[in-house]
Design a protein around this motif. Structure first.
Motif, PDB file in Angstrom:
ATOM      1  N   UNK A  32       0.846  -1.126   0.180  1.00 43.46           N
ATOM      2  CA  UNK A  32      -0.133   0.016  -0.185  1.00 43.46           C
ATOM      3  C   UNK A  32       0.934   1.204   0.112  1.00 43.46           C
ATOM      4  N   UNK A  33       0.486   2.469   0.117  1.00 46.32           N
ATOM      5  CA  UNK A  33       1.111   3.731  -0.144  1.00 46.32           C
ATOM      6  C   UNK A  33       1.963   3.940   0.953  1.00 46.32           C
ATOM      7  N   UNK A  34       1.605   3.419   2.290  1.00 41.62           N
ATOM      8  CA  UNK A  34       2.339   3.730   3.456  1.00 41.62           C
ATOM      9  C   UNK A  34       1.927   5.052   4.096  1.00 41.62           C
ATOM     10  N   UNK A  35       2.241   5.137   5.405  1.00 37.89           N
ATOM     11  CA  UNK A  35       2.080   6.436   6.219  1.00 37.89           C
ATOM     12  C   UNK A  35       2.687   6.469   7.349  1.00 37.89           C
ATOM     13  N   UNK A  36       2.791   7.755   7.859  1.00 39.94           N
ATOM     14  CA  UNK A  36       3.425   7.736   9.225  1.00 39.94           C
ATOM     15  C   UNK A  36       2.177   7.737  10.301  1.00 39.94           C
ATOM     16  N   UNK A  37       2.559   7.116  11.417  1.00 36.19           N
ATOM     17  CA  UNK A  37       1.484   6.996  12.384  1.00 36.19           C
ATOM     18  C   UNK A  37       1.912   7.201  13.921  1.00 36.19           C
ATOM     19  N   UNK A  38       1.152   7.697  14.802  1.00 34.95           N
ATOM     20  CA  UNK A  38       1.821   7.610  16.004  1.00 34.95           C
ATOM     21  C   UNK A  38       1.900   6.482  17.171  1.00 34.95           C
ATOM     22  N   UNK A  39       0.947   5.360  16.734  1.00 35.30           N
ATOM     23  CA  UNK A  39       0.797   4.328  17.827  1.00 35.30           C
ATOM     24  C   UNK A  39       2.004   3.309  17.620  1.00 35.30           C
ATOM     25  N   UNK A  40       2.822   3.173  18.591  1.00 37.58           N
ATOM     26  CA  UNK A  40       4.058   2.228  18.300  1.00 37.58           C
ATOM     27  C   UNK A  40       3.644   0.932  18.944  1.00 37.58           C
ATOM     28  N   UNK A  41       2.461   0.489  18.853  1.00 33.37           N
ATOM     29  CA  UNK A  41       1.958  -0.969  19.493  1.00 33.37           C
ATOM     30  C   UNK A  41       1.523  -1.536  18.003  1.00 33.37           C
ATOM     31  N   UNK A  42       1.785  -2.846  18.133  1.00 34.00           N
ATOM     32  CA  UNK A  42       1.176  -3.807  16.910  1.00 34.00           C
ATOM     33  C   UNK A  42       0.188  -4.715  17.515  1.00 34.00           C
ATOM     34  N   UNK A  43      -0.806  -4.885  16.668  1.00 35.40           N
ATOM     35  CA  UNK A  43      -1.787  -5.888  17.008  1.00 35.40           C
ATOM     36  C   UNK A  43      -1.523  -6.977  15.950  1.00 35.40           C
ATOM     37  N   UNK A  44      -1.543  -8.053  16.255  1.00 32.37           N
ATOM     38  CA  UNK A  44      -1.481  -9.255  15.196  1.00 32.37           C
ATOM     39  C   UNK A  44      -1.934 -10.539  15.589  1.00 32.37           C
TER      40      UNK A  44
END
Ligand code: PLP
Ligand code: COI
Length: 340
Positions: A32-44
Motif C-alpha cells: 500500500x502507499x504507506x504512512x506515518x503513524x503515532x501508535x507504537x503498538x502492533x496488533x496481530x
C-alpha cells in the motif's frame, strides 16, 4: 525546531519511544502507499508467521546532526540493497529501494526533535524491519507483510564507548554453512542470544564467532564485523559468505585506502594468526568502530599491543575519519551522505 529534553550525552544503546513511525502493508500481492503513524503498538494474530516461524528481517541506520546543523543519514542505499537481499532469501516481498530510502527520510524528519545535537556523541538509530503478519500454521511463508520504520536516540553500543573490550572465542555458532549469516534476519540474532548471555555471565563483552564449517577462521561478532591492523599497518578484514556485509566495514576499508593511504585486504583470517595483529576493532552501525583489547580462546589470552586502556592509533584514525565524514567535518565521497 526544539529538541526534546533528553540527557543526550548519557544515553546508552536502548529504546526510547519517539513520536512517529512508518508503516506499509503488503496484501494481495502489492504494497500500500504507506504512512506515518503515532501508535507504537502492533496488533496481530496469535498465529502470525513472525511469531511462529520468525519470518522477520531488519536494518540499522543512523541519522546525525552535522556540525552545521543539518540532519543526514549515511549510505541508506546500501541498507536498501541489503534489505532487498534479506527479503529475497526469506521469501518475503522486496520493499522498493527508493521507497525504503524515502521512508527513512520521512521518519527521521518526523522525529527531528529526537536527533541528538552535534557533539553529544549520541545519534538517532533508525530501525527498518519487515515481518510476516498473517496466520500461518503449516511451515510456509506468510502472504501478508508489514514494513515498518521506527527511530530511537542512542548512545554507544558498548558501555564505556571507546574503551577496549574483551571478547571470547565462542563455542556456539551464529550462522550455519549455507545458512542465513549473510543476511539481516531476526533468526540470526535469536541464535546468538544464549551465546551473548553466556558470554556476559562469564565476564566477556562479546563473542568472536568462528566459521561454522571448520571452526578455524574468524567470522564476526553478534552485531559487528572485525577489522584487524597488522604490525606493518595494513588493514585486514575476514572474508566469508556467512558474515553480514557491513556497510560500516565496507566504508572503513574505503576510508583506510583512500583517506589514510593504507593497504587493505579482505581475506580469510585464521584464529591462529589473531595473536600477530597489532589492533582489532568491531565495526557496525551501532558499534561504529569499537576497539578490542583482548580475545580469550578457552583460557588462552590474546592481548593486542594496543592494550586495554585506549584505542590503538590506526583504529583511532579510522574512527575519527569515518565519524568526521558522517558529521560533516570531513568531505564525504559522492553519495555517502544523504540529507533529510
Ligand atoms: N554484523 C552483524 C551480525 C550485524 O548485526 C551488524 C549490524 O548491522 C553488522 C555486522 C554491521 O553492519 P553495518 O555496518 O551495516 O551496520
Ligand atoms: C546495527 O549495528 O545496526 C545492528 O543491527 C547491530 C545490533 C544492534 C544488532
Amino acid at each position: 525546531m526544539e529538541k526534546k529534553n533528553i540527557d543526550w550525552s548519557n544515553l546508552d544503546f536502548g529504546y526510547i519511544e519517539t513520536d512517529k513511525r512508518y508503516v506499509s502493508t503488503w496484501k494481495d500481492g502489492a504494497w500500500d502507499e504507506g504512512r506515518l503513524i503515532g501508535d507504537s503498538m502492533i496488533t496481530m494474530s496469535e498465529c502470525a508467521c513472525v511469531l511462529q516461524y520468525a519470518q522477520t528481517i531488519f536494518e540499522g541506520i543512523k541519522a546525525y546532526e552535522t556540525v552545521d546543523g543539518r540532519i543526514v543519514t549515511f549510505r541508506p542505499d546500501l541498507n536498501a540493497e541489503r534489505f532487498a537481499s534479506s527479503a529475497e532469501r526469506m521469501e518475503m516481498p522486496v520493499f522498493p529501494r527508493d521507497r525504503f530510502v524515502d521512508s527513512i527520510k520521512k521518519v527521521v524528519k518526523a522525529n527531528a526533535a529526537y536527533v541528538p545535537p552535534y557533539g553529544t556523541g549520541a545519534t538517532l538509530y533508525v530501525r527498518p524491519y519487515m515481518f510476516g503478519i498473517n496466520p500461518v500454521i503449516g511451515v510456509k511463508p506468510a502472504t501478508e507483510f508489514q514494513y515498518r520504520v521506527f527511530t530511537t536516540p542512542v548512545g554507544p553500543y558498548f558501555k564505556g564507548g571507546a574503551k577496549p573490550i574483551t571478547i571470547r572465542v565462542s563455542d556456539f555458532d551464529r550462522a550455519a554453512p549455507h545458512g542465513t549469516g549473510h543476511i539481516k534476519a531476526g533468526l540470526n540474532y535469536a541464535m546468538s542470544l544464549h551465546a551473548i548471555v553466556d558470554a556476559h555471565n562469564q565476564g566477556y563483552d562479546e563473542n568472536m564467532y568462528l566459521d561454522p564449517q571448520t571452526r578455524t577462521k574468524v567470522e564476526e561478532t553478534g552485531g559487528a564485523n572485525f577489522l584487524f591492523v597488522t604490525k606493518d599497518n595494513k588493514i585486514v578484514t575476514p572474508k566469508s559468505n556467512s558474515i553480514l556485509p557491513s556497510v560500516t566495514r565496507r566504508s572503513l576499508m574505503h576510508v583506510a585506502e583512500h583517506y589514510l593511504g593504507l593497504e587493505v585486504e579482505e581475506r580469510e583470517v585464521y584464529l591462529d594468526e589473531v595473536k600477530d595483529f597489532a589492533e582489532c576493532g568491531l565495526c557496525g552501525t551501532a558499534a561504529v568502530i569499537s576497539p578490542v583489547g583482548k580475545v580469550v580462546d578457552h583460557g588462552k589470552e590474546i592481548c593486542f599491543p594496543s592494550g586495554m586502556e585506549e584505542m590503538g592509533p590506526t583504529i583511532t584514525k579510522l574512527r575519527e575519519t569515518l565519524t568526521g565524514i558522517q558529521m560533516g567535518t570531513i568531505e564525504a565521497p559522492d553519495g555517502w551522505i544523504v540529507e533529510i
